[in-house]
Design a protein around this motif. Structure first.
Motif, PDB file in Angstrom:
ATOM      1  N   GLN A 181     -16.709  26.817  -0.195  1.00 23.62           N
ATOM      2  CA  GLN A 181     -17.044  25.521  -0.792  1.00 23.62           C
ATOM      3  C   GLN A 181     -18.466  25.100  -0.424  1.00 23.62           C
ATOM      4  O   GLN A 181     -19.184  24.524  -1.260  1.00 23.62           O
ATOM      5  CB  GLN A 181     -16.047  24.456  -0.324  1.00 23.62           C
ATOM      6  N   ARG A 182     -18.863  25.379   0.803  1.00 23.68           N
ATOM      7  CA  ARG A 182     -20.247  25.070   1.194  1.00 23.68           C
ATOM      8  C   ARG A 182     -21.245  25.862   0.351  1.00 23.68           C
ATOM      9  O   ARG A 182     -22.259  25.322  -0.109  1.00 23.68           O
ATOM     10  CB  ARG A 182     -20.446  25.387   2.686  1.00 23.68           C
ATOM     11  N   ASP A 183     -20.966  27.132   0.159  1.00 21.09           N
ATOM     12  CA  ASP A 183     -21.879  27.967  -0.629  1.00 21.09           C
ATOM     13  C   ASP A 183     -21.959  27.489  -2.073  1.00 21.09           C
ATOM     14  O   ASP A 183     -23.043  27.471  -2.674  1.00 21.09           O
ATOM     15  CB  ASP A 183     -21.416  29.422  -0.591  1.00 21.09           C
ATOM     16  N   ALA A 184     -20.820  27.108  -2.658  1.00 19.28           N
ATOM     17  CA  ALA A 184     -20.821  26.660  -4.054  1.00 19.28           C
ATOM     18  C   ALA A 184     -21.658  25.390  -4.220  1.00 19.28           C
ATOM     19  O   ALA A 184     -22.469  25.283  -5.154  1.00 19.28           O
ATOM     20  CB  ALA A 184     -19.386  26.420  -4.535  1.00 19.28           C
ATOM     21  N   LEU A 185     -21.478  24.432  -3.313  1.00 16.21           N
ATOM     22  CA  LEU A 185     -22.249  23.194  -3.407  1.00 16.21           C
ATOM     23  C   LEU A 185     -23.728  23.448  -3.128  1.00 16.21           C
ATOM     24  O   LEU A 185     -24.607  22.912  -3.816  1.00 16.21           O
ATOM     25  CB  LEU A 185     -21.684  22.159  -2.433  1.00 16.21           C
ATOM     26  N   ALA A 186     -24.006  24.267  -2.120  1.00 17.82           N
ATOM     27  CA  ALA A 186     -25.404  24.583  -1.803  1.00 17.82           C
ATOM     28  C   ALA A 186     -26.073  25.315  -2.965  1.00 17.82           C
ATOM     29  O   ALA A 186     -27.244  25.056  -3.278  1.00 17.82           O
ATOM     30  CB  ALA A 186     -25.470  25.425  -0.531  1.00 17.82           C
ATOM     31  N   ASP A 187     -25.351  26.226  -3.620  1.00 22.02           N
ATOM     32  CA  ASP A 187     -25.920  26.937  -4.766  1.00 22.02           C
ATOM     33  C   ASP A 187     -26.244  25.975  -5.905  1.00 22.02           C
ATOM     34  O   ASP A 187     -27.254  26.148  -6.609  1.00 22.02           O
ATOM     35  CB  ASP A 187     -24.950  28.009  -5.253  1.00 22.02           C
ATOM     36  N   ALA A 188     -25.397  24.962  -6.106  1.00 31.56           N
ATOM     37  CA  ALA A 188     -25.662  23.979  -7.161  1.00 31.56           C
ATOM     38  C   ALA A 188     -26.924  23.180  -6.851  1.00 31.56           C
ATOM     39  O   ALA A 188     -27.771  22.968  -7.733  1.00 31.56           O
ATOM     40  CB  ALA A 188     -24.462  23.043  -7.312  1.00 31.56           C
ATOM     41  N   LEU A 189     -27.069  22.740  -5.611  1.00 32.32           N
ATOM     42  CA  LEU A 189     -28.267  21.986  -5.235  1.00 32.32           C
ATOM     43  C   LEU A 189     -29.510  22.868  -5.315  1.00 32.32           C
ATOM     44  O   LEU A 189     -30.574  22.423  -5.755  1.00 32.32           O
ATOM     45  CB  LEU A 189     -28.099  21.416  -3.828  1.00 32.32           C
ATOM     46  N   ALA A 190     -29.385  24.123  -4.874  1.00 31.14           N
ATOM     47  CA  ALA A 190     -30.530  25.037  -4.935  1.00 31.14           C
ATOM     48  C   ALA A 190     -30.926  25.322  -6.384  1.00 31.14           C
ATOM     49  O   ALA A 190     -32.115  25.457  -6.698  1.00 31.14           O
ATOM     50  CB  ALA A 190     -30.192  26.338  -4.212  1.00 31.14           C
ATOM     51  N   ALA A 191     -29.937  25.412  -7.290  1.00 32.94           N
ATOM     52  CA  ALA A 191     -30.246  25.630  -8.706  1.00 32.94           C
ATOM     53  C   ALA A 191     -31.014  24.438  -9.271  1.00 32.94           C
ATOM     54  O   ALA A 191     -31.950  24.610 -10.073  1.00 32.94           O
ATOM     55  CB  ALA A 191     -28.959  25.852  -9.493  1.00 32.94           C
TER      56      ALA A 191
ATOM     57  N   ALA B 106     -28.827  22.509   4.614  1.00 38.66           N
ATOM     58  CA  ALA B 106     -28.014  21.753   5.568  1.00 38.66           C
ATOM     59  C   ALA B 106     -26.526  21.892   5.260  1.00 38.66           C
ATOM     60  O   ALA B 106     -25.703  22.092   6.162  1.00 38.66           O
ATOM     61  CB  ALA B 106     -28.431  20.281   5.548  1.00 38.66           C
ATOM     62  N   ILE B 107     -26.172  21.806   3.992  1.00 36.93           N
ATOM     63  CA  ILE B 107     -24.764  21.909   3.616  1.00 36.93           C
ATOM     64  C   ILE B 107     -24.254  23.330   3.822  1.00 36.93           C
ATOM     65  O   ILE B 107     -23.135  23.548   4.299  1.00 36.93           O
ATOM     66  CB  ILE B 107     -24.581  21.459   2.160  1.00 36.93           C
TER      67      ILE B 107
ATOM     68  N   GLU C  93     -25.737  21.980   9.231  1.00 39.86           N
ATOM     69  CA  GLU C  93     -26.740  21.553  10.209  1.00 39.86           C
ATOM     70  C   GLU C  93     -27.468  20.312   9.699  1.00 39.86           C
ATOM     71  O   GLU C  93     -27.339  19.945   8.519  1.00 39.86           O
ATOM     72  CB  GLU C  93     -27.742  22.681  10.448  1.00 39.86           C
ATOM     73  N   PRO C  94     -28.227  19.622  10.543  1.00 39.88           N
ATOM     74  CA  PRO C  94     -28.951  18.427  10.094  1.00 39.88           C
ATOM     75  C   PRO C  94     -29.975  18.759   9.008  1.00 39.88           C
ATOM     76  O   PRO C  94     -30.502  19.866   8.931  1.00 39.88           O
ATOM     77  CB  PRO C  94     -29.646  17.923  11.369  1.00 39.88           C
ATOM     78  N   VAL C  95     -30.242  17.778   8.166  1.00 40.31           N
ATOM     79  CA  VAL C  95     -31.211  17.944   7.084  1.00 40.31           C
ATOM     80  C   VAL C  95     -32.620  17.835   7.646  1.00 40.31           C
ATOM     81  O   VAL C  95     -32.937  16.903   8.382  1.00 40.31           O
ATOM     82  CB  VAL C  95     -31.008  16.876   5.991  1.00 40.31           C
ATOM     83  N   ARG C  96     -33.455  18.798   7.294  1.00 33.85           N
ATOM     84  CA  ARG C  96     -34.864  18.783   7.712  1.00 33.85           C
ATOM     85  C   ARG C  96     -35.737  18.819   6.454  1.00 33.85           C
ATOM     86  O   ARG C  96     -35.760  19.805   5.738  1.00 33.85           O
ATOM     87  CB  ARG C  96     -35.172  19.979   8.611  1.00 33.85           C
ATOM     88  N   ILE C  97     -36.458  17.727   6.233  1.00 33.19           N
ATOM     89  CA  ILE C  97     -37.258  17.589   5.011  1.00 33.19           C
ATOM     90  C   ILE C  97     -38.735  17.610   5.363  1.00 33.19           C
ATOM     91  O   ILE C  97     -39.162  16.951   6.323  1.00 33.19           O
ATOM     92  CB  ILE C  97     -36.937  16.264   4.301  1.00 33.19           C
TER      93      ILE C  97
ATOM     94  N   ALA D 103     -25.532  14.661   2.584  1.00 36.03           N
ATOM     95  CA  ALA D 103     -25.607  16.035   3.101  1.00 36.03           C
ATOM     96  C   ALA D 103     -25.649  16.101   4.614  1.00 36.03           C
ATOM     97  O   ALA D 103     -25.423  17.169   5.194  1.00 36.03           O
ATOM     98  CB  ALA D 103     -26.846  16.733   2.536  1.00 36.03           C
ATOM     99  N   GLU D 104     -25.928  14.997   5.279  1.00 35.87           N
ATOM    100  CA  GLU D 104     -25.993  14.999   6.741  1.00 35.87           C
ATOM    101  C   GLU D 104     -24.597  15.226   7.312  1.00 35.87           C
ATOM    102  O   GLU D 104     -23.650  14.537   6.950  1.00 35.87           O
ATOM    103  CB  GLU D 104     -26.545  13.665   7.243  1.00 35.87           C
ATOM    104  N   PRO D 105     -24.408  16.218   8.216  1.00 36.83           N
ATOM    105  CA  PRO D 105     -23.080  16.471   8.787  1.00 36.83           C
ATOM    106  C   PRO D 105     -22.534  15.222   9.468  1.00 36.83           C
ATOM    107  O   PRO D 105     -23.245  14.513  10.177  1.00 36.83           O
ATOM    108  CB  PRO D 105     -23.332  17.589   9.800  1.00 36.83           C
TER     109      PRO D 105
END
Length: 683
Positions: free
Chosen positions: A175-185, A278-279, A283-287, A326-328
């Motif tokens: 589930q983490r990979d699916a959501l991260a892939d959507a955001l990365a797309a 992060a998702i 881990e924490p979000v680093r921008i 997205a922050e844990p």
């Protein structure tokens, strides 16, 4: 495509080995479960029961590797228990009458073929159960022994389920990979919009993320907070990005405003990538600091005005929400809502029955697959028993394992199965002849081969089949069978089963090519309903239901994916295009994608409920719906659609005085896309 070329392409595809992301810890856990049941079976029950329990644990582990969002322990239990029932019933019938077992095999195989209506996971598990049942019914010699074998098969599934619960590997990782892939797309989409303001976007990552976000009630209580909410925000960000970059609705094509938009798109890409990382890793979000500074003042220097300024502010607000979500540990998991809840297995039964009944119609590819695989499996069983090889079940087992509802997969898997069998059997035979392993060493070698298959199964079917072939040789070797009693038979009968599978599809095919126009028409009609739902929001901001837009958008995506999958299957078929050439299909798909994009731009600027109705929106909504429905009918009937209703509305002089510049510009985009579709279909 000619038959010769189709055969070459499918054979090449079947023997292809791809680089894939491996999951060694998951493979080790599955192999450990197999080792436990084999070890206990050999120590306490003997080699026959050990082989049965090994088949149960083996197939249960394979079920957990399928692309399903259901909890993995549930898949393992479902596979093990259904295989146990199949084995017991198969022995009760087959031990008394060969014809009765053949009838049972036909019923079981037909049911397994029809279960493809419920999805590929159900179809694969059911097909695997039929194949393994052909082997396991030969192991017991009495009804009590058959019950015992069924019990140890079920125990194998239980052991795999328990190991998943006790030793989770990267919990919620899929589930983490699916959501991260959507955001990365979407991050990649934002960067591409800087170069091409009309860049296309494939919604498949968003659809996969939605599937992953659909959970059971029990999962909803345990899901990490960061996995809920970001997907919905990503859905809302996409039309804002497109409207901001569009040179007509958004900023001008050149000048300071365009440069500002380019900066905003780059910052959006950086933020979405940071949220995806992060998702994915929890881990924490680093921008990057520059991205933050751009988003804190989207209207810096008053470079943007009107619709672009509204889009920029909306983008900044949505990205802030993404970062917070997205922050844990960012907050408590929200209620997913009834629409995002996955039914339990008992509640799923009537839904599966309904899906199967819907496919019991002439022309259904699922029904044709069920009939085809039933005929081939029964013929393979009869031929296998008639041939003097022994182990006749290997022919129907090979057939049922390679056959799929579409041509390319069936033929490529048949070639890969024979090639993998030849390699696996040769390697295992050499080891057996040189080492002459005993019962326990054969069991250990079987576990090692299974573990290797679990680790490499996503690299290609030929690799997995080589490992499976070696696994079966060593597993049967536990019972003292000599290699020369099984290996030549298995190779010959696998070739027979594969040949029957390929012949079955050639004689009773379910070609996708003739249905391409229907898929295209479904997509056109779905986009028309989406356009009507969005335009209704402009015509009646206070009374229109917002949920209608969401449902129409999801239906449009489903239709688009169905078209893409059908086109992919049709590419490898040795069938003429029958009125829709590849060039026409590509042009029509581009036109419908442009039409969907025009409607999405309208969605990004839907007025709030307090806004007055936009003049002309209701007339345009009715015209688009009428023209797209008539156009879909024309596409199915091999005619070129006309768009008289839409042209008539836009020819009204009042449209040029339309106060909503967004609506006026998007309406022109809609007509241009419809005309491009007609041009493509004339080709």
């Amino acid at each position: 495509m000619s038959w010769l070329r189709a055969l070459k392409d499918t054979a090449r595809a079947g023997m292809k080995v791809e680089r894939a992301r491996l999951e060694p810890l998951v493979a080790v856990r599955a192999a450990a479960g197999l080792a436990i049941v084999i070890g206990i079976g050999l120590a306490l029950l003997g080699p026959g029961a050990a082989a049965s329990s090994a088949f149960g644990a083996f197939t249960a582990a394979i079920a957990t590797f399928q692309q399903s969002w259901r909890p993995r322990p549930v898949l393992a239990l479902a596979s093990g228990l259904t295989l146990a029932v199949s084995t017991f019933i198969g022995y009760l019938v087959g031990s008394r009458d060969t014809l009765a077992f053949l009838a049972l095999l036909a019923v079981w195989t037909f049911a397994a073929g029809m279960l493809w209506a419920a999805g590929p996971t159900a179809g694969i598990i059911a097909s695997g159960n039929v194949a393994i049942m052909l082997v396991t019914v030969t192991l017991p010699t009495s009804v009590p022994q058959a019950a015992g074998h069924a019990a140890v098969i079920a125990a194998g599934g239980v052991v795999q389920a328990l190991l998943i619960v006790l030793f989770p590997v990267r919990r919620w990782g899929a589930q983490r990979d699916a959501l991260a892939d959507a955001l990365a797309a979407e991050a990649d989409y934002a960067r591409r919009l800087r170069r091409d303001p009309l860049a296309s976007f494939d919604p498949q990552p968003l659809m996969k993320a939605r599937d992953a976000a659909t959970v059971t009630v029990r999962q909803a209580r345990r899901r990490p907070a960061e996995l809920h909410g970001a997907r919905g925000l990503a859905e809302r960000i996409r039309p804002v990005l497109a409207s901001l970059a569009d040179p007509v609705v958004g900023a001008p094509a050149e000048g300071p405003a365009r440069e500002r938009v380019s900066e905003l798109l780059a910052a959006a890409g950086a933020v979405l990538d940071a949220a995806a990382r992060a998702i994915r890793h929890g881990e924490p979000v680093r921008i990057p600091a520059p991205a933050l500074s751009v988003l804190k003042s989207p209207d810096q220097g008053d470079l943007l005005r009107g619709a672009p300024l509204r889009a920029a502010r909306r983008l900044a607000a949505l990205l802030d929400d993404v970062l917070e979500t997205a922050e844990p540990g960012s907050g408590r998991t929200a209620d997913p809502g009834a629409a995002m809840l996955r039914p339990t297995l008992p509640a799923l039964v009537p839904l599966v029955v309904k899906a199967v009944r819907a496919e019991l119609r002439s022309g259904s590819p699922v029904l044709r697959h069920a009939v085809r695989v039933t005929a081939v499996t029964c013929a393979g069983y009869a031929i296998g028993r008639a041939l003097p090889f022994g182990h006749g079940y290997w022919a129907p087992m090979a057939s049922v394992m390679v056959m799929r509802p579409d041509f390319s997969q069936t033929w490529s898997r048949a070639v890969a199965r024979f090639g993998g069998t030849l390699v696996g059997v040769s390697v295992a035979t050499a080891i057996v002849r040189l080492a002459q392993p005993g019962m326990y060493l054969s069991g250990l070698l079987a576990v090692l081969c299974a573990g290797l298959m679990y680790a490499l199964m996503r690299t290609g079917y030929v690799v997995a089949q080589a490992c499976v072939s070696a696994y079966v040789v060593f597993l049967l070797g536990m019972g003292g069978l000599r290699w020369d009693q099984t290996v030549p038979d298995r190779v010959a009968l696998t070739l027979v089963g594969g040949a029957l599978a390929m012949a079955g599809y050639a004689l009773y095919p379910a070609w996708e090519t003739p249905r391409l126009r229907t898929r295209l028409a479904d997509w056109l009609a779905a986009v028309g309903r989406y356009a009507q739902a969005v335009l209704t929001q402009y015509a009646d901001p206070g009374g229109a239901r917002r949920d209608d837009v969401r449902r129409a958008l999801l239906a449009t995506r489903d239709a688009r994916i169905a078209w893409q999958e059908a086109l992919g299957r049709a590419e490898g078929e040795p069938v003429r295009h029958r009125g829709l050439s590849r060039a026409a299909a590509d042009g029509a798909a581009d036109a419908l994608a442009a039409l969907g994009r025009a409607v999405m731009l309208l969605e990004a600027h839907i007025p709030d409920r307090a806004h007055a109705p936009v003049p002309g929106a209701a007339a345009l909504a009715a015209a688009v719906r009428a023209d797209t429905e008539a156009g879909a009918k024309a596409v199915r009937e091999r005619r070129v659609p006309a768009w008289e209703e839409v042209r008539g509305v836009l020819a009204d002089p009042g449209w040029e005085a339309q106060e909503s510049g967004v609506l006026r510009a998007a309406a022109r985009h809609v007509l241009e896309a419809l005309e491009e579709l007609s041009e493509a279909l004339r080709a």
